[in-house]
Design a protein around this motif. Structure first.
Motif, PDB file in Angstrom:
ATOM      1  N   LEU A   1       0.741  -1.411  -0.047  1.00 10.48           N
ATOM      2  CA  LEU A   1       0.031   0.014   0.095  1.00 10.48           C
ATOM      3  C   LEU A   1       0.940   1.382  -0.127  1.00 10.48           C
ATOM      4  O   LEU A   1       0.660   2.347  -0.517  1.00 10.48           O
ATOM      5  CB  LEU A   1      -0.841   0.010   1.157  1.00 10.48           C
ATOM      6  CG  LEU A   1      -2.029  -1.067   1.294  1.00 10.48           C
ATOM      7  CD1 LEU A   1      -2.864  -1.071   2.610  1.00 10.48           C
ATOM      8  CD2 LEU A   1      -3.040  -0.998   0.353  1.00 10.48           C
ATOM      9  N   SER A   2       2.256   1.507   0.611  1.00  8.87           N
ATOM     10  CA  SER A   2       3.202   2.416   0.713  1.00  8.87           C
ATOM     11  C   SER A   2       2.251   3.524   1.194  1.00  8.87           C
ATOM     12  O   SER A   2       2.501   4.651   0.701  1.00  8.87           O
ATOM     13  CB  SER A   2       3.633   2.492  -0.754  1.00  8.87           C
ATOM     14  OG  SER A   2       4.310   1.727  -1.404  1.00  8.87           O
ATOM     15  N   PRO A   3       1.855   3.527   2.531  1.00  9.26           N
ATOM     16  CA  PRO A   3       1.122   4.804   3.109  1.00  9.26           C
ATOM     17  C   PRO A   3       2.438   5.596   3.545  1.00  9.26           C
ATOM     18  O   PRO A   3       3.471   5.129   3.924  1.00  9.26           O
ATOM     19  CB  PRO A   3       0.506   4.069   4.200  1.00  9.26           C
ATOM     20  CG  PRO A   3       1.159   2.776   4.600  1.00  9.26           C
ATOM     21  CD  PRO A   3       1.751   2.428   3.223  1.00  9.26           C
ATOM     22  N   ARG A   4       2.140   6.875   3.628  1.00  8.87           N
ATOM     23  CA  ARG A   4       2.939   7.851   4.298  1.00  8.87           C
ATOM     24  C   ARG A   4       2.479   8.122   5.884  1.00  8.87           C
ATOM     25  O   ARG A   4       1.130   7.913   6.329  1.00  8.87           O
ATOM     26  CB  ARG A   4       2.772   9.083   3.696  1.00  8.87           C
ATOM     27  CG  ARG A   4       2.947   9.175   2.242  1.00  8.87           C
ATOM     28  CD  ARG A   4       2.768  10.639   1.697  1.00  8.87           C
ATOM     29  NE  ARG A   4       1.236  10.940   1.513  1.00  8.87           N
ATOM     30  CZ  ARG A   4       0.983  11.997   2.603  1.00  8.87           C
ATOM     31  NH1 ARG A   4       1.758  12.331   3.545  1.00  8.87           N
ATOM     32  NH2 ARG A   4      -0.464  12.464   2.695  1.00  8.87           N
ATOM     33  N   ILE A   5       3.388   8.200   6.561  1.00 10.82           N
ATOM     34  CA  ILE A   5       3.416   8.387   8.064  1.00 10.82           C
ATOM     35  C   ILE A   5       3.819   9.750   8.397  1.00 10.82           C
ATOM     36  O   ILE A   5       5.019  10.307   7.914  1.00 10.82           O
ATOM     37  CB  ILE A   5       4.101   7.485   8.671  1.00 10.82           C
ATOM     38  CG1 ILE A   5       3.515   5.899   8.615  1.00 10.82           C
ATOM     39  CG2 ILE A   5       3.947   7.899  10.394  1.00 10.82           C
ATOM     40  CD1 ILE A   5       4.077   5.050   9.457  1.00 10.82           C
TER      41      ILE A   5
END
Length: 230
Positions: free
Chosen positions: A30-34
């Motif tokens: 998913l490669s989410p940003r944090i």
């Protein structure tokens, strides 16, 4: 980067019934940003473009809308594991419907909505389950919006208070309620003024229906509380 948040995400509705090993694989897919936010920092602004579905990893957020007269109405308060923006993210306009603000230091993860419902390039075994979880979340959110409309339709301040406390009683399964909002936030949620809320709660305390201290409220007479809703 994602490993430290796996335990938090594993407890969320979005990743329900997905084991931690598969969850970690899915996060890389998913490669989410944090992002980290400080106290009172704005996470999203009403009317701005949505850049991802948010999940609170730590800390707490408030969701609010501004009225035409400049007053603020708190729609909801989010804690660790809660999600926001999931309905608007799949709409045609894809704009934030409300303003989200950090109550204190917090971390938020943003996931691209198209990667959640799209085909998985890595053929993650649990991706179909992820999509089903998302559908359930969106459906439940629609039901909660109906709940907010119910509060707006109630004219009596006491009836609003009684309905709110009865919902919390059923949710917490206890007559001693620990609320995740202060009195100002509760007034905003019920769409009443703080003085009016405090005055009515004081009357209810004098009548022996409730007692309260700070953010805790104890229901002393459940029958009388229910009579307000009949």
């Amino acid at each position: 980067m994602y490993e430290e948040w796996v335990d938090v995400l594993h407890k969320t509705d979005l990743f329900r019934n997905i084991n931690k090993e598969e969850l970690l694989v899915m996060l890389h897919c998913l490669s989410p940003r944090i992002r980290k936010y400080d106290k009172n920092e704005i996470v999203s602004i009403e009317g701005h473009d949505i850049d991802g579905i948010g999940v609170v990893l730590s800390g707490a957020l408030t969701i609010s809308k501004d009225n035409f007269d400049g007053s603020r109405v708190i729609i909801n308060k989010l804690d660790s594991g809660d999600m926001f923006g999931e309905i608007a993210a799949f709409s045609e306009r894809r704009l934030w419907p409300a303003t989200v603000q950090a109550q204190g230091e917090c971390h938020v993860m943003f996931m691209p909505p198209e990667k959640i419902v799209g085909s998985c390039q890595n053929a993650c075994l649990s991706h179909k389950l992820l999509i089903m979880n998302m559908l359930k979340i969106v459906s439940n959110k629609a039901m909660n919006l109906n709940r907010k409309i119910e509060y707006l339709s109630i004219k009596s301040i006491r009836e609003k208070i009684c309905k709110f406390l009865m919902e919390q009683y059923k949710k917490q399964q206890s007559t001693t309620l620990h609320l995740n909002m202060n009195r100002n936030e509760m007034a905003d949620f019920l769409n009443v003024t703080r003085p009016s809320l405090s005055r009515e709660m004081s009357f209810m305390k004098d009548e022996g229906i409730i007692d309260y201290y700070r953010s805790s409220i104890k229901i002393l007479d459940l029958d009388k509380l229910g009579e307000c809703l009949s």
